[in-house]
Design an enzyme around this catalytic site. Structure first.
Site, PDB file in Angstrom:
ATOM      1  N   GLY A 152     -24.586 -71.026  -8.228  1.00 12.26           N
ATOM      2  CA  GLY A 152     -24.097 -70.077  -7.536  1.00 12.26           C
ATOM      3  C   GLY A 152     -24.602 -69.829  -6.212  1.00 12.26           C
ATOM      4  O   GLY A 152     -24.776 -71.031  -5.583  1.00 12.26           O
ATOM      5  N   THR A 200     -37.415 -70.427 -10.140  1.00 12.82           N
ATOM      6  CA  THR A 200     -37.664 -69.431  -9.485  1.00 12.82           C
ATOM      7  C   THR A 200     -36.678 -68.315  -9.893  1.00 12.82           C
ATOM      8  O   THR A 200     -36.307 -67.401  -9.015  1.00 12.82           O
ATOM      9  CB  THR A 200     -37.616 -69.642  -7.884  1.00 12.82           C
ATOM     10  OG1 THR A 200     -35.879 -70.165  -7.605  1.00 12.82           O
ATOM     11  CG2 THR A 200     -38.722 -70.543  -7.308  1.00 12.82           C
ATOM     12  N   ARG A 253     -35.677 -67.129 -13.593  1.00 12.85           N
ATOM     13  CA  ARG A 253     -36.238 -65.878 -14.661  1.00 12.85           C
ATOM     14  C   ARG A 253     -36.975 -66.727 -15.829  1.00 12.85           C
ATOM     15  O   ARG A 253     -36.300 -68.052 -16.231  1.00 12.85           O
ATOM     16  CB  ARG A 253     -35.069 -65.218 -15.379  1.00 12.85           C
ATOM     17  CG  ARG A 253     -34.432 -64.031 -14.687  1.00 12.85           C
ATOM     18  CD  ARG A 253     -35.287 -62.865 -14.375  1.00 12.85           C
ATOM     19  NE  ARG A 253     -34.887 -61.907 -13.426  1.00 12.85           N
ATOM     20  CZ  ARG A 253     -34.993 -61.792 -12.193  1.00 12.85           C
ATOM     21  NH1 ARG A 253     -35.216 -62.737 -11.352  1.00 12.85           N
ATOM     22  NH2 ARG A 253     -34.205 -60.753 -11.648  1.00 12.85           N
ATOM     23  N   GLU A 275     -44.556 -59.777 -16.381  1.00 18.41           N
ATOM     24  CA  GLU A 275     -45.034 -59.467 -15.084  1.00 18.41           C
ATOM     25  C   GLU A 275     -45.293 -58.064 -14.770  1.00 18.41           C
ATOM     26  O   GLU A 275     -44.904 -57.187 -15.410  1.00 18.41           O
ATOM     27  CB  GLU A 275     -43.891 -59.955 -14.398  1.00 18.41           C
ATOM     28  CG  GLU A 275     -43.574 -61.300 -14.122  1.00 18.41           C
ATOM     29  CD  GLU A 275     -42.576 -61.682 -13.291  1.00 18.41           C
ATOM     30  OE1 GLU A 275     -42.232 -60.835 -12.252  1.00 18.41           O
ATOM     31  OE2 GLU A 275     -42.093 -62.821 -13.085  1.00 18.41           O
ATOM     32  N   HIS A 282     -44.212 -64.446  -8.467  1.00 19.32           N
ATOM     33  CA  HIS A 282     -42.973 -63.873  -8.238  1.00 19.32           C
ATOM     34  C   HIS A 282     -42.585 -63.406  -6.876  1.00 19.32           C
ATOM     35  O   HIS A 282     -42.284 -62.292  -6.575  1.00 19.32           O
ATOM     36  CB  HIS A 282     -42.436 -62.902  -9.221  1.00 19.32           C
ATOM     37  CG  HIS A 282     -41.263 -62.560  -9.462  1.00 19.32           C
ATOM     38  ND1 HIS A 282     -40.606 -62.116 -10.543  1.00 19.32           N
ATOM     39  CD2 HIS A 282     -40.003 -63.063  -8.795  1.00 19.32           C
ATOM     40  CE1 HIS A 282     -39.400 -62.010 -10.612  1.00 19.32           C
ATOM     41  NE2 HIS A 282     -38.858 -62.510  -9.381  1.00 19.32           N
TER      42      HIS A 282
END
Length: 332
Positions: A162, A243, A245, A274, A294
């Protein structure tokens, strides 16, 4: 929508989860001048605590999916009129918001997360060349403890071609890497159009990649998509990078795979729960796992963009003309 015959002169705005206390330093923060703004820097998931903190709020400003907003919370926020943020909203119960007369405004833009691409490559370089380990060793008086692996001539696998995956691929070309792409049919078509090689199969992607970077959206079809059998196909010298999910990988599978040595290393910026503050988390204890909290999208220009959109939406609401509304029925 909750009764608002004319726009309030002053809105009570609560900004949640500003971990670094950075919002008040952003240029876009000036948009909220004249409103009563409260900023919360800690993460809270307890509904009782949130309900008490936010009881008087007219507006909630969220950043990404850090705080869940559902019926349990909304039913205890009688003054809430607007939730404003940027990006996707899987953490917000739209039906419940509509029932409670709360507008949900969230800008969905085509702007890629450039900082995430940059961090992805930061993790790849750091992990392949053992940079964090060597830096720490040098401070302890040790000189050249490891022998890393370079990138040129090695195979970069991209799972999900993507916006972000395609940019990661372009950087890989600049490093002289061989590209290998897999994903849904749209990803494969885009990769071919860009001149990149498509893997013969999903299995081949895992078997042949020296660096495999995940760039899939999390949804029902991709949750738990990658399991122990997939990871066991990877080379003992390979690096898995995530990086996107954490939930793309089945719970516990990555830890067990790293312990077994296939792949040899992982570099991750995302976790199932998180914020992760347990220093004894199994993944954090592995020497072959490079972990960051994150921070892929956590960059000042990105914050100006995200919060700028959220504050624009508040100003539009205050003028009686809400924008980027995801539950238009609430306006009836």
């Amino acid at each position: 929508m909750r009764a608002m015959t004319e726009s309030p002169r002053r809105l009570r705005v609560s900004v949640l989860d500003d971990y670094q206390d950075v919002v008040r330093t952003l240029d876009c923060f000036g948009e909220l001048e004249g409103h009563d703004v409260t900023i919360w820097n800690d993460f809270v998931s307890d509904v009782d605590v949130l309900a008490e903190r936010l009881a008087d709020a007219d507006v909630l400003v969220l950043l990404r999916e850090r705080t869940k907003v559902d019926e349990a919370l909304l039913s205890r926020l009688p003054n809430l009129k607007l939730i404003s943020q940027s990006g996707q909203i899987p953490h917000i119960d739209l039906d419940a918001c509509t029932r409670h007369g709360v507008i949900v405004s969230s800008a969905l833009t085509a702007r890629p997360s450039y900082p995430t691409v940059e961090l992805t490559w930061g993790l790849i370089l750091a992990a392949m060349r053992d940079i964090p380990f060597e830096s720490a060793a040098l401070r302890e008086g040790r000189w050249q403890s490891t022998v890393g692996l370079g990138l040129r001539g090695r195979t970069l696998g991209i799972h999900g071609f993507g916006r972000i995956g395609s940019m990661v691929a372009q950087v890989g070309v600049a490093f002289g890497m061989e590209l290998l792409v897999w994903g849904r049919q749209g990803s494969l078509d885009r990769a071919r159009e860009a001149g990149f090689r498509v893997a013969e199969s999903r299995q081949a992607l895992f078997e042949q990649s020296d660096v495999l970077s995940l760039h899939l959206r999390l949804n029902e079809a991709t949750t738990g998509l990658i399991g122990p059998d997939d990871l066991a196909l990877m080379k003992p010298t390979a690096l898995l990078v995530n990086t996107s999910r954490a939930e793309l990988i089945r719970p516990g599978a990555l830890v067990e795979a790293l312990r077994a040595g296939r792949p040899g290393k992982a570099a991750v910026d995302v976790f199932e729960h998180e914020p992760l503050t347990d220093a004894d988390d199994p993944l954090l204890r592995l020497p072959n796992a490079l972990c960051t909290p994150h921070i892929g999208f956590v960059e000042r220009d990105n914050y100006e963009f995200f919060y700028g959109n959220a504050f624009d939406q508040i100003m539009a609401f205050a003028q009686g003309e809400p924008i980027n509304v995801h539950n238009p029925d609430v306006l009836s």
